[in-house]
Structures are given as structure tokens and as C-alpha cells.
Design a protein around this motif. Structure first.
Motif, PDB file in Angstrom:
ATOM      1  N   GLU A   1       0.828  -1.210   0.000  1.00  0.00           N
ATOM      2  CA  GLU A   1       0.000   0.000   0.000  1.00  0.00           C
ATOM      3  C   GLU A   1       0.863   1.262   0.000  1.00  0.00           C
ATOM      4  O   GLU A   1       0.600   2.212  -0.747  1.00  0.00           O
ATOM      5  N   ASP A   2       1.905   1.260   0.835  1.00  0.00           N
ATOM      6  CA  ASP A   2       2.777   2.430   0.869  1.00  0.00           C
ATOM      7  C   ASP A   2       3.517   2.611  -0.460  1.00  0.00           C
ATOM      8  O   ASP A   2       3.725   3.738  -0.926  1.00  0.00           O
ATOM      9  N   SER A   3       3.893   1.493  -1.086  1.00  0.00           N
ATOM     10  CA  SER A   3       4.566   1.577  -2.382  1.00  0.00           C
ATOM     11  C   SER A   3       3.636   2.138  -3.447  1.00  0.00           C
ATOM     12  O   SER A   3       4.036   2.959  -4.278  1.00  0.00           O
ATOM     13  N   LEU A   4       2.371   1.680  -3.430  1.00  0.00           N
ATOM     14  CA  LEU A   4       1.388   2.203  -4.383  1.00  0.00           C
ATOM     15  C   LEU A   4       1.175   3.704  -4.188  1.00  0.00           C
ATOM     16  O   LEU A   4       1.038   4.467  -5.151  1.00  0.00           O
ATOM     17  N   TRP A   5       1.144   4.102  -2.905  1.00  0.00           N
ATOM     18  CA  TRP A   5       0.958   5.541  -2.640  1.00  0.00           C
ATOM     19  C   TRP A   5       2.122   6.348  -3.206  1.00  0.00           C
ATOM     20  O   TRP A   5       1.939   7.403  -3.815  1.00  0.00           O
ATOM     21  N   LEU A   6       3.343   5.833  -3.021  1.00  0.00           N
ATOM     22  CA  LEU A   6       4.518   6.518  -3.553  1.00  0.00           C
ATOM     23  C   LEU A   6       4.503   6.550  -5.075  1.00  0.00           C
ATOM     24  O   LEU A   6       4.849   7.554  -5.692  1.00  0.00           O
ATOM     25  N   ILE A   7       4.094   5.454  -5.693  1.00  0.00           N
ATOM     26  CA  ILE A   7       4.009   5.411  -7.160  1.00  0.00           C
ATOM     27  C   ILE A   7       3.002   6.434  -7.663  1.00  0.00           C
ATOM     28  O   ILE A   7       3.242   7.167  -8.630  1.00  0.00           O
ATOM     29  N   ASN A   8       1.851   6.499  -6.988  1.00  0.00           N
ATOM     30  CA  ASN A   8       0.808   7.455  -7.377  1.00  0.00           C
ATOM     31  C   ASN A   8       1.310   8.896  -7.224  1.00  0.00           C
ATOM     32  O   ASN A   8       1.050   9.766  -8.059  1.00  0.00           O
ATOM     33  N   LEU A   9       2.047   9.162  -6.123  1.00  0.00           N
ATOM     34  CA  LEU A   9       2.609  10.487  -5.900  1.00  0.00           C
ATOM     35  C   LEU A   9       3.585  10.856  -7.015  1.00  0.00           C
ATOM     36  O   LEU A   9       3.537  11.960  -7.580  1.00  0.00           O
ATOM     37  N   VAL A  10       4.454   9.926  -7.354  1.00  0.00           N
ATOM     38  CA  VAL A  10       5.432  10.193  -8.408  1.00  0.00           C
ATOM     39  C   VAL A  10       4.746  10.410  -9.750  1.00  0.00           C
ATOM     40  O   VAL A  10       5.130  11.282 -10.537  1.00  0.00           O
ATOM     41  N   GLU A  11       3.694   9.588 -10.050  1.00  0.00           N
ATOM     42  CA  GLU A  11       2.950   9.765 -11.296  1.00  0.00           C
ATOM     43  C   GLU A  11       2.333  11.152 -11.368  1.00  0.00           C
ATOM     44  O   GLU A  11       2.363  11.821 -12.404  1.00  0.00           O
ATOM     45  N   ASN A  12       1.755  11.609 -10.256  1.00  0.00           N
ATOM     46  CA  ASN A  12       1.165  12.951 -10.229  1.00  0.00           C
ATOM     47  C   ASN A  12       2.213  14.036 -10.439  1.00  0.00           C
ATOM     48  O   ASN A  12       1.998  15.011 -11.173  1.00  0.00           O
ATOM     49  N   LEU A  13       3.356  13.869  -9.801  1.00  0.00           N
ATOM     50  CA  LEU A  13       4.421  14.862  -9.950  1.00  0.00           C
ATOM     51  C   LEU A  13       4.921  14.913 -11.385  1.00  0.00           C
ATOM     52  O   LEU A  13       5.129  15.991 -11.958  1.00  0.00           O
ATOM     53  N   LEU A  14       5.129  13.740 -11.994  1.00  0.00           N
ATOM     54  CA  LEU A  14       5.606  13.695 -13.378  1.00  0.00           C
ATOM     55  C   LEU A  14       4.578  14.302 -14.328  1.00  0.00           C
ATOM     56  O   LEU A  14       4.920  15.056 -15.246  1.00  0.00           O
ATOM     57  N   ALA A  15       3.304  13.973 -14.123  1.00  0.00           N
ATOM     58  CA  ALA A  15       2.249  14.515 -14.988  1.00  0.00           C
ATOM     59  C   ALA A  15       2.153  16.030 -14.843  1.00  0.00           C
ATOM     60  O   ALA A  15       2.011  16.770 -15.828  1.00  0.00           O
ATOM     61  N   ALA A  16       2.220  16.513 -13.580  1.00  0.00           N
ATOM     62  CA  ALA A  16       2.146  17.958 -13.341  1.00  0.00           C
ATOM     63  C   ALA A  16       3.318  18.675 -14.003  1.00  0.00           C
ATOM     64  O   ALA A  16       3.170  19.759 -14.584  1.00  0.00           O
ATOM     65  N   THR A  17       4.496  18.056 -13.942  1.00  0.00           N
ATOM     66  CA  THR A  17       5.684  18.653 -14.555  1.00  0.00           C
ATOM     67  C   THR A  17       5.539  18.745 -16.070  1.00  0.00           C
ATOM     68  O   THR A  17       5.855  19.759 -16.698  1.00  0.00           O
ATOM     69  N   LYS A  18       5.014  17.671 -16.681  1.00  0.00           N
ATOM     70  CA  LYS A  18       4.847  17.662 -18.137  1.00  0.00           C
ATOM     71  C   LYS A  18       3.826  18.697 -18.586  1.00  0.00           C
ATOM     72  O   LYS A  18       4.014  19.377 -19.595  1.00  0.00           O
ATOM     73  N   ILE A  19       2.732  18.802 -17.831  1.00  0.00           N
ATOM     74  CA  ILE A  19       1.712  19.784 -18.196  1.00  0.00           C
ATOM     75  C   ILE A  19       2.251  21.202 -18.028  1.00  0.00           C
ATOM     76  O   ILE A  19       2.017  22.089 -18.854  1.00  0.00           O
ATOM     77  N   GLU A  20       2.998  21.439 -16.938  1.00  0.00           N
ATOM     78  CA  GLU A  20       3.554  22.765 -16.678  1.00  0.00           C
ATOM     79  C   GLU A  20       4.542  23.160 -17.766  1.00  0.00           C
ATOM     80  O   GLU A  20       4.611  24.331 -18.170  1.00  0.00           O
ATOM     81  N   ASP A  21       5.335  22.196 -18.264  1.00  0.00           N
ATOM     82  CA  ASP A  21       6.337  22.475 -19.297  1.00  0.00           C
ATOM     83  C   ASP A  21       5.792  22.350 -20.713  1.00  0.00           C
ATOM     84  O   ASP A  21       6.539  22.518 -21.687  1.00  0.00           O
ATOM     85  N   ASN A  22       4.490  22.038 -20.848  1.00  0.00           N
ATOM     86  CA  ASN A  22       3.860  21.846 -22.169  1.00  0.00           C
ATOM     87  C   ASN A  22       4.549  20.752 -22.975  1.00  0.00           C
ATOM     88  O   ASN A  22       4.681  20.841 -24.203  1.00  0.00           O
ATOM     89  N   THR A  23       5.030  19.723 -22.277  1.00  0.00           N
ATOM     90  CA  THR A  23       5.695  18.613 -22.963  1.00  0.00           C
ATOM     91  C   THR A  23       4.827  17.354 -23.020  1.00  0.00           C
ATOM     92  O   THR A  23       5.244  16.343 -23.580  1.00  0.00           O
ATOM     93  N   MET A  24       3.639  17.434 -22.435  1.00  0.00           N
ATOM     94  CA  MET A  24       2.764  16.259 -22.441  1.00  0.00           C
ATOM     95  C   MET A  24       2.098  16.106 -23.808  1.00  0.00           C
ATOM     96  O   MET A  24       1.546  17.065 -24.348  1.00  0.00           O
ATOM     97  N   ILE A  25       2.142  14.912 -24.375  1.00  0.00           N
ATOM     98  CA  ILE A  25       1.510  14.615 -25.666  1.00  0.00           C
ATOM     99  C   ILE A  25       0.276  13.752 -25.395  1.00  0.00           C
ATOM    100  O   ILE A  25       0.367  12.677 -24.800  1.00  0.00           O
ATOM    101  N   LEU A  26      -0.898  14.226 -25.809  1.00  0.00           N
ATOM    102  CA  LEU A  26      -2.151  13.503 -25.585  1.00  0.00           C
ATOM    103  C   LEU A  26      -2.365  12.469 -26.689  1.00  0.00           C
ATOM    104  O   LEU A  26      -2.267  12.791 -27.880  1.00  0.00           O
ATOM    105  N   ASN A  27      -2.658  11.276 -26.278  1.00  0.00           N
ATOM    106  CA  ASN A  27      -2.994  10.198 -27.218  1.00  0.00           C
ATOM    107  C   ASN A  27      -4.519  10.083 -27.280  1.00  0.00           C
ATOM    108  O   ASN A  27      -5.137   9.255 -26.620  1.00  0.00           O
ATOM    109  N   MET A  28      -5.132  10.947 -28.077  1.00  0.00           N
ATOM    110  CA  MET A  28      -6.589  11.076 -28.102  1.00  0.00           C
ATOM    111  C   MET A  28      -7.197  10.028 -29.042  1.00  0.00           C
ATOM    112  O   MET A  28      -6.836   9.963 -30.220  1.00  0.00           O
ATOM    113  N   LYS A  29      -8.160   9.284 -28.506  1.00  0.00           N
ATOM    114  CA  LYS A  29      -8.921   8.347 -29.336  1.00  0.00           C
ATOM    115  C   LYS A  29     -10.214   7.992 -28.604  1.00  0.00           C
ATOM    116  O   LYS A  29     -10.332   8.177 -27.382  1.00  0.00           O
ATOM    117  N   PRO A  30     -11.207   7.482 -29.331  1.00  0.00           N
ATOM    118  CA  PRO A  30     -12.490   7.138 -28.680  1.00  0.00           C
ATOM    119  C   PRO A  30     -12.299   6.003 -27.664  1.00  0.00           C
ATOM    120  O   PRO A  30     -11.638   5.003 -27.941  1.00  0.00           O
TER     121      PRO A  30
END
Length: 898
Positions: free
Chosen positions: A716-745
Motif C-alpha cells: 500500500e505504501d509503495s502504491l501511494w509513492l508510485i501514485n505520488l510520483v505519477e502525479n508529480l511527473l504529470a504535473a511537470t509535463k503539463i507545466e512544461d507543455n511537454t505532455m503529448i495527448l494520445n486522443m482516441k475514442p
């Protein structure tokens, strides 16, 4: 004890002055009273002494000398090659300022400070070359004689009977860091002249007769000594001004500017008086309705006189009106003038029946004003060319208007004659016709012609014998004369009033442009808008092409041309490489140059720096070519440029504040992030470390159930850390405009189920229900990111709602969007929390980190992801209790039968 009051304005002025001096070179002047006293020799001796001290000294320019002593001193010093300039098929050698700057020595020797450069050099005068060197930080040694100082020119001319054409402004001499007086006895100087040490033998006799007399040299020596002493006194005054706040006097010296040839003498006398009284020096030009009719010679002389007053330190002011004495008196009253300087030509009565002298009228308007009259015999020979306001060109339009008015007046006169009206009524009709002609036509001469023809027509049609130019009555000639004088005076007055009205309207128009500029600039918040407003207003004011050079990163950008309305002209000649080079020089040196100036005067445009202090925001070019601005136009133009500079300064400061605020915000976010991570990572890592350490011990001590629990806690603690890191990485990509959206139905039901599968273990104490208004709903999305959104929102509900509460995920179609609602029946959020819940690092109750280990990134990340998908996310209360988080995604219609 002396009570010294500190004047903040004077302190600020002193600070600004000291800032301007930082990095500026030092000027040393070797000063003499005549050629041959040894100025150049003394300068070369000082250069050798500096070189022996290890200072890098070069000769920029030295006048050719035949004296052996001087030639000997030239041998051991480096000489910069001169600039060869062709002038009227003559090859001239001039100081090469560009080579001197490139050589980059510590001290440069430049002889003959007052020298006028040949056409083709950068500056008109050599003292301008030296001033540029000083601004770049070079020390300069130079030479000058007393007759070349501007304010002393007329005194020297009266002594020697020779007018010196090459002169320097007084401020160049007074602001020098050091002045060394090179002095010898006049008898010794004449002896040196006879020995051929000054001029060639063929010139000696002529020099002794015309200039080098004992009387002339003694007088010039006395003036030089006195001028040197005056400079020392001025330095002492500056020291006293620094110590005593109330040291300045209240004297304000006003000199009246005109086109008179002797006005230059009046200006110099006023400048010396202002210096003696330590008062403010003001030059006033009264613009009358006759200005447009002034000859080109007088206009040129007027501009030169205004420029001379500026050189001598005068502040130029312009007022408008035909009563010169009244305008001077009113300006003196409003500006607090204490003394007025006039020339004799302005004070004498011109004709027996003429107006009272200007001094008498001025005294009647301002009896408490001190008036000084400077005598000059040459003033009586000058007569202004604007006394008769007659334009030489009569247009067909004016002739047609005059003819029509005369015909109409004649018809009315015939009607009056038929009705039996007297001749006096008919005369009045013709005088009225002349008055109307004067109002409707542009040329003053037209009213004179109309008055003369009206007399002839009246004589031809309405005096006996009729239809002839003869008259029986002996009194008719007197009637004709009176009629002509009345018509002429009426027409002249009407023309004068019309000119005054036009002049007032034009001045009002120019003043309106200035006020309008101020209002428009206040409305602009962007640099481009400020530039556009300024250029358009200048084009309206001057009716000239405006070339604007914006600046960025301390470099001039490509020019932008603004043309007046309905103005067609080839503008390519204003943006040539030569014109751009002049603009670049102005930008670099923070000075004006170009057309109508003494610096790079061959260019097509006048270039001015838009500046506040030392900071230059751009350069504006005005396509003057052969046109010169009058004093009032120049003042309005400078005021507009000043408003523009202030607006650009405010814009620059505003950007700096925004950048500072952004940096402060980023710094705060970084601090919050570090503080939050340091807290939030410690707890799960400590738990993982502790649990793993227990597992590494003897397994027999730990029961199977306890071991499983430890594995579960580590997981559980490992999952929490993974989720935290995922959020940090996603926030960083969005802030730097480096996130590429894979849009599909994607099918919403599958996305929601996948998200719930990741949080199933956390939801054992809550009831989660998934509902939908349709069986099949597709949305266009990046599934991985939307799964993260659902996980974050549901995980947020699990953390902040009590156990055994319900969480509902409902999906429905809303027009062309998919609406997802995630509701709970917990305690809900306050209105303050609703406003800030999507802010980064914000958690409920304004806590950066709480007991539930929330970093405050999850919901902020959700908002960024939904916004990137073109949807929106919001929160509101759930009835009767709880919270509803809703977000939208683009609806995607999928044909399932394909």
C-alpha cells in the motif's frame, strides 16, 4: 547655528548627476588668449609626462606646426591616422574618431577644440567628437583660445574687429575636469611672432596689423584670465550648493528671441548676466501672425538664434499673440521672471506716428519688471521682412471670389440707388464687400486690390457723370480716398483677425494632440500599442513620415514606418543602411542626430532617442529632409516623446513586477513542494523500512497473519509513492507543455472500471456505485490520463469522507459532451474550499500537509488534464449532504455496425 533644510529634489538631482558621471572620461583643456602662446606644446609635454607614468597615450589629431620644439615632442608619441575628406576638390585631413575608438587608449590628444569638421564627418564640430569620446570613457587633452568661447564672441569681436566663426558652447569649457591656462606676456608673444614661430613670414606683417597688437593681446589676456577665474568661482559655487540648501537665488533672466541679426549679441549678454546672477536662463519667442510671412533668411536666422540660446543653457519657451509686450509681460508674471533683456532695435519708435516703444508698453503692463536694454548701433540698419503682410501669389480661386463679391455688391448698390438711398449707404456696401473678400480669400493683397477696384466701380456707376471715371463734384476725390482707406483698413483688419484665428486654431490643434496622446497612452498596456499611438500622434502633429525603431535585448529591431493620412511618398529612402546606422548611433549614444542637427546631418531624418535617464527604449525618426521644426512644434514633439518614454518605462517596470511575482510564486510553489514531499515521503518510507526490517528478522517470531499484513502495508505504501510520483511527473509535463495527448475514442464504462480496479483495495470501507444514463457512451480522450483523474477524485472522496458512506459515479450525455459526476454523501466543502480546491498544493482547511498525507497535487492535476482535453471541471454541493465533482469530455459518436 545654521538651520539647513534638506531638499529631496536637490539630493535626487545630485545623485542622478553623479550617476551620469560614472564611466565618463575626463577632459583637460589647455587654454590661451591667442595663437602661439604654447597650448599645443604644453599639451604634448603633459602627454609625455602621462606616458612616463605608464598611461596609454595617443595623438588623435594635432594641427601641423613648423616649430622645431613641437615637432620634437611628436616623435615619441603614437599618432592615429587622420580621416581624408574631399571638400570642393580639396583634400582635408580630419580627426578619425572611429579609429580612435577602435585603438582604445586611455588618453587621446585632440587639438583645436572649436574646429568645424568638413562635410562627411560624423559631427559638425570637433567638440562633439570629443564629447562622444568622453561618454565612452576616454580621457581627452585638447586646446582652445578665449575668442572661441560662445558667450565672449561679441566682446572679442568688438576688440579685434574680427568675427570668429568657430565657437564652442560655454558648458563645454565650464564642465571640463581641468583647465590649464597657458599664459605669456603679450610682448613675448609678439617677439615669437616676429621670429616666425607662429605664422609663416609672409603672414607676420598682416597679423601684426590686424590682430597681434599690444592693445588687442592685453585685452584678450585680461578676458582669458577673468574667464578662468569665473570658472573657478563656478566650481566654488557648486561646492557651496552641496552644503547649503538655500544657496540658490530666485533670479530668472528672460531674453527675447527674434530674427534680428543682432539678437545673438543680446542672447550672449543675457547668458553672461544669468551666469553672474546665478539665475535661471530662459529664452522666449513670441510667435505672431506674421510668422508665416517671414522670409527664409529671417526664419533661418531665428532658428540659429534659438539654437544659440539653447547652447548657452537657455530653456526655450514659445507663446502666441500679436501684442508682443503683453505676451512678454504675461509670461514674466506667470513664470516669475525678474529681469528681461531686450535689444535697442526692440525699444525704439520706428515712425513718428508709430506705436510706443516696446519697453514703454512692457513697463505699462509689468511696472515691477527689471528691463535691460543692450545697445547696438547695427540694430538700426535692420528691418524685418514681415512688416507688410502680402503674399506674392494670387490664386484663381481668390480672383473668382473677389469678382463674385464685387458683382454682388454692385447689384445691391444698384438696388439701393433705385430705392433712392444715399451714396454713403452704397459706399458702406462696397466696404462690406471688401471685408467679405478679406475673410473669404487667402491673400492679403486681394483685399487691397478689391478696395481699389471698389472705388473705381463706385466712381463709374454711381457718381456723376455716370459710366465714366470723371466726377463733377470737387469733393469726390476726398470721398474716393476715404472710401479706399476705409476699405483697405477694414480688409487688413479682417485678414489679420483671420490669421490670428487660424494661428490660435493651429496651436489649439497641436495642444489637443498632446493631451490626446496622454489619454491614449494611458489606455495602452502593451509596448506595441504605445509605439503605435506615439507614432500616429507625431504623424498627425508634424504631417511627416515617422520611422520607429523598437528595441529588444539592447538591440534595435527593424524599423516601422507610420505615414500621415493621404500622404504618398517613397519611404524606402528612409530605411537605407545609412539611415539605420544613424538610428543605431542615436540608440548607442542616447543623443539626437540626423537632419537639422550638427551630428550626421546629411541623413534624411531627424532621429531622437526615447529615453528615461540612461535607459533607451527605442529611436524615432522624423522625415524632415529640408523642413525645420519651429520652437512650439519642437516642444510639443519632445513632450509627446517624453510621454511615450514614461509609458514604456511603466510597461517595463510592470513586466519586471510580473516576472518578479512569477518568480516569487514559483519559489513559493517550490518551497511548498519540497516541504510537502519531505513530510509525505518520510511517513511511507519509514513504514516500508520498518516493515521490511521486521520481515528480515526471524520469521518464526512473526505469525503468518502478521507477515501478510506487513506485506500488505508495504504494498500500500509503495502504491501511494508510485501514485505520488505519477502525479508529480504529470504535473511537470503539463507545466512544461511537454505532455503529448494520445486522443482516441474510449468506452466510458471500461475507463471507469479500470480506474476502480486500481483503488479497489482502498474502498473496502465505502460503497462505490457506477451508473449511466445510456448503455454505451464513448468519449474522445487519453485513457491513461482520464483514469488518473477518476482515481484522484475517488481517492480524494475516500480520504475525506467517513467510513460506510456512499460514492456514486454517474455518466451521461450533455449535448456534444460527456458529463461525469462523482458524488459522495460526506461532510461537504465550505465555499472558501470550493474556490481554491483546484489550486496546486491546496488542501482542506488551508493546510499544506495534513494527517492523511495529501500533497495537494491531485485535484490541480485533474483540472490541468481536463482542460487539456477541452473540457471543464467544477465542484458543488450534493443534496442533502456531501460533494459532487463533475467534469466533461468531448463526446465521440461511434458507429458500432461498421
Amino acid at each position: 547655528m545654521i538651520d539647513r533644510k534638506i531638499n529631496p529634489d536637490e539630493i535626487l538631482k545630485k545623485i542622478n548627476y553623479e550617476e551620469r558621471l560614472k564611466g565618463r572620461g575626463h577632459l583637460k583643456i589647455f587654454f590661451g588668449y591667442a595663437a602661439g602662446v604654447g597650448k599645443t606644446y604644453a599639451m604634448l609635454k603633459a602627454a609625455h609626462k602621462a606616458k612616463e607614468s605608464g598611461i596609454d597615450v595617443v595623438i588623435g589629431y594635432i594641427e601641423p606646426h613648423a616649430r622645431p620644439e613641437t615637432k620634437e615632442l611628436l616623435k615619441c608619441l603614437e599618432v592615429i591616422p587622420t580621416l581624408n575628406v574631399k571638400h570642393k576638390d580639396i583634400s582635408l585631413n580630419e580627426f578619425n574618431i572611429d579609429l580612435a575608438i577602435k585603438r582604445n587608449p586611455q588618453v587621446i590628444l585632440v587639438d583645436e577644440l572649436a574646429h568645424t569638421n568638413a562635410t562627411g564627418c560624423r559631427h559638425l564640430k570637433r567638440y562633439q567628437d570629443i564629447n562622444e569620446l568622453l561618454n565612452l570613457g576616454f580621457d581627452v587633452y585638447t586646446t582652445v583660445n578665449v575668442q572661441h568661447i560662445e558667450s565672449l564672441n561679441d566682446i572679442v569681436s568688438s576688440i579685434t574687429k574680427i568675427t570668429v566663426r568657430e565657437r564652442i558652447p560655454d558648458y563645454v569649457f565650464d564642465n571640463a575636469d581641468q583647465v590649464e591656462l597657458v599664459d605669456i606676456e603679450p610682448e613675448e608673444l609678439i617677439e615669437r611672432l616676429n621670429e616666425g614661430k607662429i605664422y609663416a613670414p609672409i603672414q607676420v606683417r598682416n597679423a601684426l596689423v590686424n590682430f597681434f597688437s599690444i592693445e588687442n593681446l592685453t585685452a584678450l589676456r585680461e578676458i582669458a584670465l577673468r574667464r578662468s577665474a569665473d570658472r573657478v568661482n563656478k566650481i566654488s559655487e557648486k561646492v557651496k550648493q552641496n552644503d547649503t540648501a538655500s544657496y540658490f537665488t530666485d533670479e530668472k533672466i528672460l531674453v527675447c528671441l527674434s530674427s534680428s541679426p543682432t539678437n545673438s549679441k543680446i542672447i550672449r549678454s543675457a547668458a553672461r548676466m544669468a551666469s553672474a546672477f546665478r539665475g535661471e536662463f530662459i529664452g522666449l519667442f513670441v510667435e505672431t501672425s506674421d510668422l508665416d510671412n517671414m522670409s527664409e533668411e529671417d526664419k533661418t536666422r531665428l532658428r540659429n538664434n534659438i539654437h544659440l540660446a539653447e547652447q548657452l543653457g537657455a530653456k526655450i519657451e514659445t507663446v502666441t499673440g500679436d501684442d508682443i509686450a503683453f505676451q512678454i509681460a504675461e509670461f514674466a508674471r506667470l513664470a516669475g521672471i525678474s529681469k528681461v533683456i531686450l535689444g535697442r532695435s526692440s525699444s525704439r519708435r520706428k515712425y513718428f506716428f508709430g506705436k510706443s516703444p516696446l519697453t514703454e508698453r512692457l513697463t505699462s503692463y509689468a511696472p515691477n519688471l527689471d528691463i535691460y536694454i543692450i545697445p547696438d548701433s547695427a540694430s538700426f540698419s535692420y528691418s524685418s521682412n514681415t512688416k507688410i503682410n502680402i503674399k506674392s501669389k494670387i490664386t484663381l480661386k481668390d480672383l473668382f471670389i473677389s469678382f463674385c463679391v464685387l458683382i454682388l455688391a454692385t447689384i445691391i448698390s444698384f438696388v439701393f440707388s433705385f430705392l433712392g438711398f444715399s451714396e454713403s449707404n452704397i459706399i458702406t456696401v462696397y466696404i462690406l464687400g471688401v471685408l467679405i473678400t478679406a475673410i473669404l480669400t487667402e491673400n492679403t493683397l486681394q483685399s487691397i486690390i478689391s478696395a481699389f477696384i471698389s472705388v473705381l466701380v463706385f466712381n463709374f456707376f454711381f457718381t456723376d457723370p455716370r459710366f465714366t471715371f470723371n466726377s463733377y463734384d470737387a469733393g469726390y476725390p476726398v470721398t474716393f480716398v476715404i472710401m479706399f482707406i476705409s476699405a483697405f483698413l477694414t480688409g487688413s483688419l479682417a485678414s489679420k483677425i483671420k490669421r490670428q484665428a487660424n494661428q490660435s486654431a493651429y496651436m489649439a490643434y497641436r495642444t489637443k494632440i498632446l493631451l490626446e496622446t496622454n489619454q491614449l497612452l494611458q489606455q495602452e498596456s502593451k509596448k506595441e500599442g504605445i509605439i503605435k499611438v506615439t507614432a500616429i500622434q507625431l504623424a498627425k502633429l508634424l504631417n511627416k513620415n515617422i520611422i520607429f525603431y523598437n528595441s529588444e535585448d539592447n538591440q534595435l529591431l527593424d524599423p516601422i514606418i507610420f505615414s500621415p493620412a493621404e500622404y504618398t511618398c517613397d519611404t524606402s529612402k528612409f530605411i537605407t543602411s545609412n539611415e539605420k546606422a544613424v538610428a543605431q548611433w542615436v540608440f548607442k549614444n542616447n543623443k539626437h542626430a540626423g537632419a537639422t542637427t550638427n551630428t550626421l546631418g546629411n541623413s534624411k531624418c531627424l532621429y531622437l532617442a526615447i529615453r528615461v535617464g540612461k535607459r533607451v527604449y527605442g529611436v524615432v525618426g522624423i522625415a524632415l529632409e529640408n523642413y525645420s521644426l519651429d520652437a512650439f512644434e519642437n516642444n510639443i514633439m519632445l513632450s509627446i516623446l517624453g510621454e511615450c518614454a514614461i509609458a514604456l518605462e511603466n510597461n517595463f517596470i510592470s513586466k519586471q513586477r510580473e516576472e518578479a511575482a512569477t518568480l516569487a510564486k514559483n519559489e513559493q510553489l517550490r518551497a511548498n513542494l519540497l516541504r510537502s514531499i519531505s513530510h509525505d515521503l518520510r511517513t511511507p518510507l519509514t513504514s516500508i523500512f520498518g516493515n521490511s526490517e521486521m520481515l528480515l528478522k526471524d520469521e518464526e517470531i512473526i505469525s503468518k497473519e502478521k507477515r501478510v499484513q506487513l506485506y500488505y502495508d508495504i504494498h500500500e505504501d509503495s502504491l501511494w509513492l508510485i501514485n505520488l510520483v505519477e502525479n508529480l511527473l504529470a504535473a511537470t509535463k503539463i507545466e512544461d507543455n511537454t505532455m503529448i495527448l494520445n486522443m482516441k475514442p474510449e468506452l466510458m464504462e471500461e475507463v471507469i472500471n479500470e480506474a476502480l480496479r486500481h483503488i479497489k483495495r482502498k474502498s473496502i470501507n465505502h460503497f462505490i456505485e457506477v451508473t449511466s444514463s445510456h448503455d454505451i457512451i464513448f468519449a474522445k480522450m487519453d485513457a491513461k490520463l482520464i483514469i488518473q483523474v477518476i482515481i484522484n477524485i475517488v481517492d480524494n472522496a475516500l480520504k475525506y469522507t467517513p467510513e460506510n458512506t456512499h460514492i456514486n459515479i454517474h455518466t451521461l450525455k450533455n449535448k456534444d459532451m460527456v458529463l461525469v459526476k462523482i458524488s459522495d454523501d460526506g461532510n461537504g466543502l465550505s465555499d472558501t474550499d470550493k474556490e481554491k480546491i483546484f489550486d496546486m498544493f491546496y488542501t482542506v482547511n488551508n493546510q499544506i500537509v495534513d494527517s492523511k498525507r495529501s500533497l495537494g497535487l491531485g485535484l490541480a492535476l485533474c483540472k490541468s488534464i481536463i482542460s487539456a482535453h477541452g473540457g471543464y471541471i467544477y465542484v458543488k454541493d450534493n443534496k442533502p449532504s456531501g460533494t459532487v465533482f463533475s467534469f466533461t469530455l468531448p463526446l465521440e459518436e461511434v458507429n458500432l455496425h461498421e
